[in-house]
Write a protein that holds these residues in place. Sequence first.
Motif: not given
Length: 551
Positions: A73-77, A152-158
């Motif tokens: 899971l990743m976040s945008l600024s 090498g990783v794939e986001p599931e949530v942005v």
Amino acid sequence: MFESDRVLALDVGASKVVVAEFAVPRGRPIELLNYGIGRLDITPEGESDVSAYIVSTIRDIMREKSIKVAPLLMSLSGQAVFPRFVKLPPVTRDKIFQIVQYEAEQNVPFPIEEVVWDYQLITGDDGELSVMLVAVKIENVQKLTECVLAAGVEPEVVDVAPMALYNTVRYNYPDIEGCVMILDVGARSSNLVFIEGSRIFSRSIPVAGNAITQELAKEFNVAFADAELLKLQHAFVSFGGVTAGPENETADRVSKIVRNVVTRLHAEVNRSINFYRSQQGGGTPSLVLLAGGTSIIPHMDTFFREKLKVEVEHLNPFVNVAVGGNLNAEKVAGDMHLLGEVVGLGLRRSLTCPVEINLMPPALVAKKVFRKRQPYFGMIAVGVALIMLCWWVYLGHMQKIRKAQFGVVEQKTKALEATMGNLQRVLSDEKKARDKADRLLDIVRLKTVWIEIIEDVYSRMPEGMWLSSFTPVTQAVAGTNQITYIEIEGNGFVDKLVDKPEKSAIEEFRDKLRSSPYFTKNTEIKRQLLKESYMRQFSISVALKQPIPVK
């Protein structure tokens, strides 16, 4: 959402990348297992494309910390997105999405097809429904997700960093009362998040750590990197006034510059508080939680405590989140100001959060959907092969039967050919007569139908309304042209067309048309507006239950 009992959280800022690994035990809170923080070392006036820096930093962190691939899971600024807060009119639940989509098109400052957007419904303490719209340009979020894929990783949530902080505070401070403000002071921007009951409001301010570094570079006439080093070695917020400064002249000059920039930040914070109170109906913050890399400059909390006259403390994202025993507790405590976003992302894995935004780019969504359907494609291919085999066996058997029957049929066919000619002539004459009769009947029927339709429309019009246009819409259906819709345009006097609380007079007219035996429920209002102070204009697309062929 995921099958794995581990999850990765990624926060990409202007000057740093944070990767965290969480365990997600069933029925228990998440636990921080490992994390790494990497600096991007990019100057504001440096390269415009920082993708290579982001990819290499993510890879370095995962390699150095031995973090294995897991759902991410990743976040945008906060500076990269466009948040908008809109109060919704009273509507039924089934129309909320239509209203939200309309508000998105009106409030997002770019063509809607160029952005990814999501929304969160917010119910106020008085029951009033509002919506928080969050949008980001597709090219921006896609560039970042491509960096993550390249690592090498794939986001599931942005997610969005301010919303991740909001979820962190809600989980770790469940008993807060009144208005609480998160002040996340980063490198390129500072994010404000107001939390009050079920109300939420956020704003990004372009005054943060880089502003201090740039002022130091001007004052000392040095490069940005050297000014950043000066900030790390000597920066603190001076007390101002007649208070004696430090004996070190460099530290004294740095502290005064820091205070000047932080004073600008305080002015923007004050403006945001006033806007929140006046435009959003919020209250004055009773507690400020500091977060972000710049927030740990010495005396930053003291400065805002004195200026805002409220309690100020540093956000602790681990009040209710466990920290793994293999981690150095002192190091985690020293990095807490940078871990709030990744904790909020990790919480998205284990529970339903108060705010759940996902700005996944359309191309990546399509890729995931296709991957999920791939097993079904294999099953379909096997099924098609079996069907073809069955048909091959069946056709071979039928060929033998047909060959035997062909001789019998051929004999009967020759006997019937003698009478076929006469029969065809009779049928041809009959067809000509029937076609002529059908044309005459169609003319009579169409005249009757149009009269009935027009009379039905006028019978359902309220007093004070008149039609200015009645246009049939022709479409090709099954190879023939048919009238399937009628575009009705009209006007009405404002004083005659009285709206009801639950619907307008135009909507009531539309509902009457829907109840007509001639029209379907697909009858919709295309436009209604107040053309003059005394007159309303409207346009309705009326769908026919029985299309009328055009010959």
